[in-house]
Write an enzyme that holds these catalytic residues in place. Structure first.
Site, mmCIF file in Angstrom:
data_model
loop_
_atom_site.group_PDB
_atom_site.id
_atom_site.type_symbol
_atom_site.label_atom_id
_atom_site.label_comp_id
_atom_site.label_asym_id
_atom_site.label_seq_id
_atom_site.Cartn_x
_atom_site.Cartn_y
_atom_site.Cartn_z
ATOM 1 N N GLU A 175 0.799 -1.231 0.000
ATOM 2 C CA GLU A 175 0.000 0.000 0.000
ATOM 3 C C GLU A 175 0.832 1.283 0.000
ATOM 4 O O GLU A 175 0.355 2.357 0.332
ATOM 5 C CB GLU A 175 -0.995 0.002 1.181
ATOM 6 C CG GLU A 175 -2.398 -0.464 0.803
ATOM 7 C CD GLU A 175 -2.549 -1.988 0.713
ATOM 8 O OE1 GLU A 175 -1.565 -2.695 1.005
ATOM 9 O OE2 GLU A 175 -3.623 -2.461 0.300
ATOM 10 N N TYR A 177 3.546 2.007 1.859
ATOM 11 C CA TYR A 177 4.225 2.392 3.107
ATOM 12 C C TYR A 177 5.732 2.101 2.987
ATOM 13 O O TYR A 177 6.208 1.634 1.945
ATOM 14 C CB TYR A 177 3.609 1.644 4.299
ATOM 15 C CG TYR A 177 2.208 2.129 4.629
ATOM 16 C CD1 TYR A 177 2.002 3.401 5.155
ATOM 17 C CD2 TYR A 177 1.096 1.336 4.399
ATOM 18 C CE1 TYR A 177 0.717 3.859 5.458
ATOM 19 C CE2 TYR A 177 -0.194 1.781 4.687
ATOM 20 C CZ TYR A 177 -0.369 3.045 5.224
ATOM 21 O OH TYR A 177 -1.627 3.501 5.505
ATOM 22 N N ARG A 225 2.875 -8.801 4.311
ATOM 23 C CA ARG A 225 1.853 -8.256 3.400
ATOM 24 C C ARG A 225 2.579 -7.679 2.192
ATOM 25 O O ARG A 225 3.219 -6.622 2.266
ATOM 26 C CB ARG A 225 0.983 -7.210 4.104
ATOM 27 C CG ARG A 225 -0.246 -6.894 3.274
ATOM 28 C CD ARG A 225 -1.379 -6.257 4.042
ATOM 29 N NE ARG A 225 -2.601 -6.370 3.235
ATOM 30 C CZ ARG A 225 -3.712 -5.726 3.459
ATOM 31 N NH1 ARG A 225 -3.807 -4.915 4.506
ATOM 32 N NH2 ARG A 225 -4.760 -5.881 2.678
ATOM 33 N N HIS A 263 -1.655 4.064 -1.624
ATOM 34 C CA HIS A 263 -2.667 5.051 -1.223
ATOM 35 C C HIS A 263 -2.691 6.266 -2.140
ATOM 36 O O HIS A 263 -3.714 6.911 -2.296
ATOM 37 C CB HIS A 263 -2.447 5.500 0.220
ATOM 38 C CG HIS A 263 -2.805 4.434 1.219
ATOM 39 N ND1 HIS A 263 -3.967 3.718 1.137
ATOM 40 C CD2 HIS A 263 -2.155 3.955 2.303
ATOM 41 C CE1 HIS A 263 -4.027 2.836 2.123
ATOM 42 N NE2 HIS A 263 -2.927 2.959 2.841
ATOM 43 N N GLN A 350 -18.020 4.905 4.797
ATOM 44 C CA GLN A 350 -18.495 6.084 5.520
ATOM 45 C C GLN A 350 -18.267 5.994 7.023
ATOM 46 O O GLN A 350 -17.899 6.967 7.648
ATOM 47 C CB GLN A 350 -19.990 6.290 5.240
ATOM 48 C CG GLN A 350 -20.252 6.973 3.922
ATOM 49 C CD GLN A 350 -21.733 7.034 3.589
ATOM 50 O OE1 GLN A 350 -22.201 6.342 2.693
ATOM 51 N NE2 GLN A 350 -22.470 7.830 4.320
HETATM 52 C C1 LIG Z 1 -10.711 1.640 9.176
HETATM 53 C C2 LIG Z 1 -9.658 0.876 8.427
HETATM 54 C C3 LIG Z 1 -8.352 0.880 8.889
HETATM 55 C C4 LIG Z 1 -7.363 0.145 8.221
HETATM 56 N N1 LIG Z 1 -6.101 0.089 8.749
HETATM 57 C C5 LIG Z 1 -5.173 -0.719 8.165
HETATM 58 C C6 LIG Z 1 -3.889 -0.885 8.754
HETATM 59 O O1 LIG Z 1 -3.579 -0.323 9.813
HETATM 60 N N2 LIG Z 1 -3.008 -1.702 8.123
HETATM 61 C C7 LIG Z 1 -3.320 -2.358 6.947
HETATM 62 O O2 LIG Z 1 -2.494 -3.100 6.420
HETATM 63 N N3 LIG Z 1 -4.526 -2.205 6.376
HETATM 64 C C8 LIG Z 1 -5.462 -1.425 6.957
HETATM 65 N N4 LIG Z 1 -6.698 -1.305 6.390
HETATM 66 C C9 LIG Z 1 -6.981 -2.021 5.105
HETATM 67 C C10 LIG Z 1 -7.571 -3.408 5.359
HETATM 68 O O3 LIG Z 1 -6.661 -4.256 6.000
HETATM 69 C C11 LIG Z 1 -8.029 -4.064 4.044
HETATM 70 O O4 LIG Z 1 -6.906 -4.228 3.212
HETATM 71 C C12 LIG Z 1 -9.055 -3.275 3.277
HETATM 72 O O5 LIG Z 1 -10.053 -2.792 4.145
HETATM 73 C C13 LIG Z 1 -9.699 -4.130 2.186
HETATM 74 O O6 LIG Z 1 -10.236 -5.300 2.700
HETATM 75 P P1 LIG Z 1 -11.812 -5.474 3.010
HETATM 76 O O7 LIG Z 1 -12.537 -5.246 1.725
HETATM 77 O O8 LIG Z 1 -11.930 -6.876 3.503
HETATM 78 O O9 LIG Z 1 -12.190 -4.463 4.028
HETATM 79 C C14 LIG Z 1 -7.698 -0.579 7.038
HETATM 80 C C15 LIG Z 1 -9.003 -0.554 6.566
HETATM 81 C C16 LIG Z 1 -9.978 0.149 7.253
HETATM 82 C C17 LIG Z 1 -11.384 0.113 6.717
#
Ligand SMILES: Cc1cc2nc3c(=O)[nH]c(=O)nc-3n(C[C@H](O)[C@H](O)[C@H](O)COP(=O)(O)O)c2cc1C
Length: 681
Positions: A175, A177, A225, A263, A350
């Site tokens: 992502e 980082y 990851r 990002h 949201q």
């Molecule tokens: C509120 C929120 C915080 C997140 N924080 C992190 C994080 O700290 N580290 C990370 O690798 N991904 C983070 N993500 C991304 C999730 O791990 C995941 O890759 C992303 O939400 C897509 O998967 P999903 O469709 O199952 O939600 C975050 C996602 C959300 C919604």
């Protein structure tokens, strides 16, 4: 379950060698709650609340929970006050999380995330001093010595995590980082052993894995990851990804998780417009050549989908993040064949990411209890009351659900069927999934024996005829019609009529109002004419190449995406159309319309509407937009007359959702208000 129970990583994952059963029992061992930073990590008493949050998910049957990203150093914090684990005194609060989770048959890993140039503070560091387009802070380039110290810092954090009782760590390498910044050329222009060739650029990631394995021992889980699809021009190509994965395996990682996109890249990867399970093909591509288990991720939101990813060999394990915000008991319900009772993540962002960007605690729009388990415990009321709810849009549905769940008797009326504005939203391309929220509430109300009376438009007398301890008015909104000469011309319709009759809309359209609904209608009009196109069109539209011929997995982008229709999106305000749309999805919506050639005009005045079309004054010049239809998306007004009448006669009446405040429809507020009110009875 103690981490000491795990004698070695091979036996821990031995179930992966077994053939897949049919049915959702396979999800028990193969479902991971993906990393999510909630904001509780930094708030007062936050770890106590975080423990309750994770505990509820462990109780709900998930096999492994990964924490939100925690920095190994001060420079790696996402913001100045973000969480860090680098000293012994910080272990105690992590133990609270681990012991809450280990009370169930669930394992837990700490995610180590160093933000690199995404750090939102002046102490940011990166492989090279190149500023990210999404941060105002230019990073300092790390020296060779600092890089070696950073590797030690990762190992130190992993060791502290082990002492706190975690079963392992996830090293965040995707992502965009820090580690990902080392891997790619555009962010790593070093010419020492950490830059230049690809072998040099991945050295940082491999040294981190080796250092962690060295200090934490064989049984400790190390998940890496990996960015499998950078989605930018200077990202890795496929041979590099594969090479990197093999080296990660050799360096001692237990599992590889999937990371998609950076990002800063303007290609959606998790929003609701992204097709479900849109990126599992990347994990599958890698799986053919890697021996250790792979985890797939992004937009997998139902047991059926998770299971098909496993059955079709896309991955060995499935990570779901937001689906566990939406429903803590996802896995248990799946295993009990109660899929219809699962509150499905609709990927709206949201309640979660948009709130995080506003420095608020993450929760979930469709489950406002998420991360608020302490404030809203699932306890029964001591004095059961009779609650009458009028209006079953999402505010009324949420109030009915929580009131009934708490043990109140609930009678609920709706003038039509359930769902209100969500039914309209579900007609918009990319929001079809909104139906799932209505489906969920409907199933729950039936289970909780709520007396639902559909197609009944009630008046005050009907309500006074029945006994109620409280009446809740959730009658929603109706479209606001602006005062423009000719507004009753045959070519004019409101958004509700337009959405319900979308197939009858001709080729030239002007939309009055460029708020959320104006954007929705514009999206509907540009996509609707491609209704026969398959899912592959989505990848083409966003320039993603599933054949992976170029770096970053991008197509050579010279395709014209202009829509067949001519669409004008208009607003009076002198600001960028869509400026106030949500942070994590607004850019997708603006870009979608731009690519499709929608003409977005602001700073204008509406003069009149007649047979020639819509007459406007734009930047001081008169123009006539010769359109077939004019669709009014100029806001809403509250449908609150029932409330006013009951309130005037001194009845115990409450109002929630759009009936209370119509200015810009906000379903997140509506659903939360429904729950909050139910807890006050
Ligand atoms: C509120 C929120 C915080 C997140 N924080 C992190 C994080 O700290 N580290 C990370 O690798 N991904 C983070 N993500 C991304 C999730 O791990 C995941 O890759 C992303 O939400 C897509 O998967 P999903 O469709 O199952 O939600 C975050 C996602 C959300 C919604």
């Amino acid at each position: 379950m103690n981490s000491s129970d795990i004698t070695n990583k091979k036996s821990y994952f031995s179930f992966l060698m077994e053939p897949l059963d049919l049915g959702f029992t396979i999800l028990k061992n193969r479902t991971i709650m993906g990393s999510m930073h909630t904001g509780l990590e930094e708030s007062w008493n936050g770890f106590y609340k975080l423990a309750r949050f994770y505990e509820e998910r462990a109780k709900g049957g998930v096999a492994l929970i990964i924490t939100g990203g925690i920095s190994p150093t001060f420079s790696g914090r996402l913001s100045l006050f973000s969480s860090q684990l680098s000293a012994s005194f910080q272990i105690a609060r992590h133990r609270k999380l681990v012991s809450a989770v280990h009370a169930y048959d669930t394992r837990m890993c700490l995610q180590i995330l160093h933000a690199g140039r995404y750090a939102y503070h002046p102490f940011a560091v990166a492989p090279s001093a190149i500023k990210s387009p999404i941060s105002p802070f230019a990073p300092k380039a790390l020296t060779g010595k600092q890089i070696k110290n950073l590797i030690k810092a990762y190992a130190n954090t992993a060791l502290l995590a082990k002492r706190a009782g975690y079963d392992g760590v996830e090293v965040m390498g995707s992502e965009g980082y820090l580690i990902n910044q080392f891997t790619c050329q555009n962010t790593n222009q070093r010419n020492d052993e950490w830059g230049g060739s690809f072998e040099n650029r991945i050295r940082f990631s491999l040294e981190i894995i080796r250092a962690i394995r060295h200090v934490a021992g064989e049984a400790f889980i190390i998940i890496y990851r990996l960015s499998m699809l950078d989605l930018h021009k200077e990202g890795s190509d496929w041979s590099e990804i594969e090479f990197h994965a093999k080296q990660i395996e050799k360096a001692g990682a237990t599992l590889i998780n999937t990371g998609i996109g950076w990002h800063e890249v303007r290609i959606p990867t998790i929003a609701s417009v992204v097709p479900e399970a849109a990126f599992t093909w990347v994990t599958k591509k890698l799986k053919q050549n890697i021996a250790i288990p792979l985890i797939t991720s992004n937009r997998i939101n139902s047991p059926e989908l998770a299971e098909s990813c496993l059955q079709n060999g896309h991955a060995d394990l499935v990570s779901m993040a937001r689906p566990f915000l939406a429903d803590s008991h996802f896995v248990k319900k799946a295993m009990n064949n109660q899929s219809q009772l699962i509150n499905k993540c609709i990927a709206c962002n949201q309640g979660c990411l948009d709130r995080v960007f506003k420095q608020q605690r993450a929760t979930c729009m469709v489950n406002p209890r998420a991360a608020y388990e302490c404030e809203y415990p699932l306890t029964k009321t001591e004095s059961s009351k009779t609650i009458v709810i009028v209006g079953l849009g999402v505010a009324g549905l949420s109030c009915a659900y929580y009131a009934a769940k708490r043990g109140h008797r609930v009678i609920a009326y709706d003038a039509a069927n359930l769902g209100g504005q969500f039914n309209l939203a579900a007609e918009i391309p990319g929001k079809e999934i909104y139906h799932e929220t209505v489906r969920y509430y409907e199933a729950q109300l039936s289970l909780l024996n709520v007396d639902v009376r559909r197609n009944q438009k009630v008046v005050v007398e009907d309500l006074l005829d029945n006994y109620a301890d409280a009446i809740v008015i959730a009658t929603g909104v109706s479209p606001r019609i602006p005062d423009i000469p000719g507004i009753d011309h045959i070519s004019v319709m409101n958004y509700e009529t337009a959405i319900k009759n979308k197939l009858a809309i001709k080729d030239k359209v002007a939309i009055i109002g460029a708020g959320g609904i104006g954007f929705d209608v514009a999206e509907m009009l540009i996509v609707n004419d491609k209704k026969n196109a398959g899912e592959d069109e989505w990848y083409d539209f966003w320039g993603i190449d599933k054949q992976y011929r170029n770096r970053g997995g991008l197509l050579n982008d010279n395709v014209n995406h202009e829509a067949r229709r001519t669409v004008y999106l208009l607003q009076r305000k002198d600001e960028k159309p869509g400026k106030n749309l949500a942070r994590t999805t607004g850019w997708i919506r603006r870009l979608t319309l731009r690519k499709a050639g929608v003409k977005m005009l602001s700073n204008l005045r509406y003069e009149k509407i007649d047979d020639f079309g819509l007459h406007i004054v734009h930047h001081g010049k008169n123009e006539t937009l010769a359109v077939d239809h004019i669709i009014v998306c100029a806001g809403q007004q509250s449908e609150s007359s029932l409330y006013n009448q009951l309130h005037d006669i001194g009845y115990p009446v409450h109002v929630i959702g759009g009936a209370k405040k119509a200015a810009e429809l906000d379903a997140e507020t509506a659903i939360r208000e429904g729950m909050e009110l139910a807890y006050r009875f």
